[in-house]
Design a protein around this motif. Structure first.
Motif, PDB file in Angstrom:
ATOM      1  N   TYR A 170       7.335  -1.699 -11.370  1.00  0.00           N
ATOM      2  CA  TYR A 170       7.400  -0.490 -12.173  1.00  0.00           C
ATOM      3  C   TYR A 170       8.499   0.426 -11.646  1.00  0.00           C
ATOM      4  CZ  TYR A 170       2.690  -1.568 -13.934  1.00  0.00           C
ATOM      5  OH  TYR A 170       1.603  -2.153 -14.530  1.00  0.00           O
ATOM      6  N   TYR A 176       9.686   4.529 -11.895  1.00  0.00           N
ATOM      7  CA  TYR A 176       9.316   5.878 -12.278  1.00  0.00           C
ATOM      8  C   TYR A 176      10.423   6.838 -11.852  1.00  0.00           C
ATOM      9  CZ  TYR A 176       4.501   4.265 -12.833  1.00  0.00           C
ATOM     10  OH  TYR A 176       3.384   3.605 -13.233  1.00  0.00           O
ATOM     11  N   GLN A 226      10.794  11.034 -10.814  1.00  0.00           N
ATOM     12  CA  GLN A 226      10.019  12.211 -10.457  1.00  0.00           C
ATOM     13  C   GLN A 226      10.959  13.373 -10.174  1.00  0.00           C
ATOM     14  OE1 GLN A 226       7.817  11.979  -6.745  1.00  0.00           O
ATOM     15  NE2 GLN A 226       6.223  13.340  -7.527  1.00  0.00           N
ATOM     16  N   TYR A 270      11.289  17.139  -8.516  1.00  0.00           N
ATOM     17  CA  TYR A 270      10.617  17.757  -7.378  1.00  0.00           C
ATOM     18  C   TYR A 270       9.442  18.610  -7.844  1.00  0.00           C
ATOM     19  CZ  TYR A 270       9.682  20.489  -3.233  1.00  0.00           C
ATOM     20  OH  TYR A 270       9.058  21.086  -2.160  1.00  0.00           O
ATOM     21  N   GLY A 271       8.280  18.389  -7.206  1.00  0.00           N
ATOM     22  CA  GLY A 271       7.101  19.184  -7.521  1.00  0.00           C
ATOM     23  C   GLY A 271       6.406  18.802  -8.810  1.00  0.00           C
ATOM     24  N   GLU A 272       6.844  17.731  -9.441  1.00  0.00           N
ATOM     25  CA  GLU A 272       6.243  17.337 -10.706  1.00  0.00           C
ATOM     26  C   GLU A 272       5.655  15.931 -10.613  1.00  0.00           C
ATOM     27  OE1 GLU A 272       9.553  19.888 -13.278  1.00  0.00           O
ATOM     28  OE2 GLU A 272       9.019  17.849 -13.874  1.00  0.00           O
ATOM     29  N   GLY A 273       5.059  15.510 -11.695  1.00  0.00           N
ATOM     30  CA  GLY A 273       4.463  14.184 -11.734  1.00  0.00           C
ATOM     31  C   GLY A 273       5.483  13.086 -11.945  1.00  0.00           C
ATOM     32  N   LEU A 274       5.003  11.861 -11.990  1.00  0.00           N
ATOM     33  CA  LEU A 274       5.865  10.704 -12.177  1.00  0.00           C
ATOM     34  C   LEU A 274       5.986  10.379 -13.661  1.00  0.00           C
ATOM     35  CD1 LEU A 274       4.712  10.427  -9.213  1.00  0.00           C
ATOM     36  CD2 LEU A 274       5.150   7.988  -9.477  1.00  0.00           C
ATOM     37  N   PHE A 309       6.882   7.548 -16.260  1.00  0.00           N
ATOM     38  CA  PHE A 309       7.004   6.103 -16.390  1.00  0.00           C
ATOM     39  C   PHE A 309       8.306   5.772 -17.119  1.00  0.00           C
ATOM     40  CE2 PHE A 309       5.609   1.816 -16.828  1.00  0.00           C
ATOM     41  CZ  PHE A 309       5.953   1.400 -18.110  1.00  0.00           C
ATOM     42  N   MET A 356       8.393  -1.194 -17.047  1.00  0.00           N
ATOM     43  CA  MET A 356       7.714  -2.179 -16.220  1.00  0.00           C
ATOM     44  C   MET A 356       8.315  -3.540 -16.518  1.00  0.00           C
ATOM     45  SD  MET A 356       5.043  -4.691 -16.420  1.00  0.00           S
ATOM     46  CE  MET A 356       3.779  -5.307 -15.277  1.00  0.00           C
ATOM     47  N   LEU A 360      11.387   6.029  -8.135  1.00  0.00           N
ATOM     48  CA  LEU A 360      10.413   5.280  -7.343  1.00  0.00           C
ATOM     49  C   LEU A 360      10.152   3.926  -7.981  1.00  0.00           C
ATOM     50  CD1 LEU A 360       7.958   8.246  -7.000  1.00  0.00           C
ATOM     51  CD2 LEU A 360       9.002   7.153  -5.050  1.00  0.00           C
ATOM     52  N   PHE A 374       4.124   1.539  -3.517  1.00  0.00           N
ATOM     53  CA  PHE A 374       5.374   2.206  -3.845  1.00  0.00           C
ATOM     54  C   PHE A 374       6.401   2.128  -2.726  1.00  0.00           C
ATOM     55  CE2 PHE A 374       4.855   4.262  -7.904  1.00  0.00           C
ATOM     56  CZ  PHE A 374       3.493   4.220  -8.095  1.00  0.00           C
ATOM     57  N   GLY A 375       7.647   2.140  -3.134  1.00  0.00           N
ATOM     58  CA  GLY A 375       8.732   2.330  -2.193  1.00  0.00           C
ATOM     59  C   GLY A 375       8.853   3.812  -1.859  1.00  0.00           C
ATOM     60  N   ALA A 376       9.732   4.130  -0.913  1.00  0.00           N
ATOM     61  CA  ALA A 376       9.869   5.507  -0.430  1.00  0.00           C
ATOM     62  C   ALA A 376      10.643   6.390  -1.400  1.00  0.00           C
ATOM     63  CB  ALA A 376      10.528   5.519   0.937  1.00  0.00           C
ATOM     64  N   PHE A 388      -2.162  12.589  -6.753  1.00  0.00           N
ATOM     65  CA  PHE A 388      -1.890  12.172  -8.120  1.00  0.00           C
ATOM     66  C   PHE A 388      -2.983  11.242  -8.616  1.00  0.00           C
ATOM     67  CE2 PHE A 388       2.215  13.889  -9.079  1.00  0.00           C
ATOM     68  CZ  PHE A 388       2.865  14.009  -7.864  1.00  0.00           C
ATOM     69  N   PHE A 439       0.865   8.658 -14.731  1.00  0.00           N
ATOM     70  CA  PHE A 439       0.384   9.576 -13.706  1.00  0.00           C
ATOM     71  C   PHE A 439       0.148  10.967 -14.269  1.00  0.00           C
ATOM     72  CE2 PHE A 439       0.792   7.445  -9.579  1.00  0.00           C
ATOM     73  CZ  PHE A 439       1.345   6.252 -10.004  1.00  0.00           C
ATOM     74  N   GLY A 440      -0.797  11.672 -13.653  1.00  0.00           N
ATOM     75  CA  GLY A 440      -0.996  13.080 -13.954  1.00  0.00           C
ATOM     76  C   GLY A 440       0.064  13.924 -13.267  1.00  0.00           C
ATOM     77  N   GLN A 441      -0.034  15.231 -13.440  1.00  0.00           N
ATOM     78  CA  GLN A 441       0.976  16.147 -12.934  1.00  0.00           C
ATOM     79  C   GLN A 441       0.809  16.465 -11.454  1.00  0.00           C
ATOM     80  OE1 GLN A 441       3.812  17.386 -14.646  1.00  0.00           O
ATOM     81  NE2 GLN A 441       3.120  15.567 -15.727  1.00  0.00           N
ATOM     82  N   ARG A 444      -1.567  19.989  -5.720  1.00  0.00           N
ATOM     83  CA  ARG A 444      -1.034  20.303  -4.393  1.00  0.00           C
ATOM     84  C   ARG A 444      -2.134  20.951  -3.569  1.00  0.00           C
ATOM     85  NH1 ARG A 444       3.990  20.441  -2.286  1.00  0.00           N
ATOM     86  NH2 ARG A 444       4.861  20.006  -4.349  1.00  0.00           N
TER      87      ARG A 444
END
Lengths: 114, 114
Positions: A33, A35, A37, A39-43, A45, A48, A88, A104-106, B90, B105-107, B110
């Motif tokens: 997969y 994704y 992202q 900063y500070g938010e969700g992933l 999609f 895949m 990601l 997940f990868g880093a 998440f 994923f959700g948001q 924190r």
């Protein structure tokens, strides 16, 4: 996870240039997969990949899964400021692990400059 | 967003207090997951659920418990919060769409433990 390596860790690209991110697994993948992202938010999609040799595209983003299903690349053509963020990759190993769990990868941080 | 809502979005709590995070989904997905995201570690799976009252441990489950009494809600509880549990949490769902599996994923929540 060291079982899933992303490279590079970060990259800076000029707007309009292409970029490629790699994700390499040390174990067999069922699926991979991608994704994004902010900063500070969700992933978010992206896509895949499941079949060896599979390639998918969404707008200017193309991802491929190699024939042996242990490496994937994400390619962005003519990058734009909206492509900035952290990318990601997540490994689905359901053949050897439970269904749907992702490892997940880093992440790769992408910065797009004017 | 696949109808995923996490609550609260932000929380500060004291060490030793119990904390419950809620993940709510509106689309009847069978599989739900809780991950935590930390700098240097990426996303790691805490617990997951494959149906009502069916849950299992992930990679970093110590100090966490989960419950799923209804399809739409997956709760993550920190019985006695510690500073090491300061993180972004998440929730995710996975869904089969034909031959593909998508995971959303959700948001994020924190959580800061002081």
């Amino acid at each position: 996870s060291q079982e899933l390596e992303q490279s590079p860790q970060s990259l800076i690209v000029q707007e309009g240039k292409n970029l490629t991110i790699n994700c390499t697994s040390s174990k067999t993948l069922y699926g991979l997969y991608w994704y994004k992202q902010k900063y500070g938010e969700g992933l978010i999609f992206l896509m895949m990949l499941q079949k060896g040799g599979e390639e998918k595209s969404h707008e200017k983003i193309t991802a491929k899964l190699d024939e042996k299903k242990q490496q994937s690349s994400l390619h962005i053509t003519a990058s734009q400021p909206s492509h900035a963020g952290i990318y990601l990759c997540g490994a689905d190993r359901r053949l050897t692990d439970s269904w749907g769990k992702l490892q997940f990868g880093a992440g790769t941080q992408v910065v797009v400059t004017p | 967003d696949a109808g995923i809502t996490q609550s609260p979005r932000h929380k500060v709590t004291e060490t030793g207090t119990p904390v419950t995070l809620r993940c709510h989904q509106t689309e009847n997905h069978r599989y739900m997951y809780w991950y935590r995201q930390d700098p240097g570690h990426g996303l790691r799976l805490i617990h997951y659920s494959y149906g009502v009252k069916d849950t299992d441990k992930g990679e970093v489950s110590d100090g966490y418990s989960v419950s799923r009494s209804k399809t739409e809600d997956f709760l993550l509880t920190l019985e006695s919060a510690t500073s090491s549990q300061t993180s972004v949490y998440f929730c995710a769902i996975s869904e089969s769409r034909g031959a593909d599996t998508e995971a959303f994923f959700g948001q994020g929540t924190r959580l800061t433990v002081v």
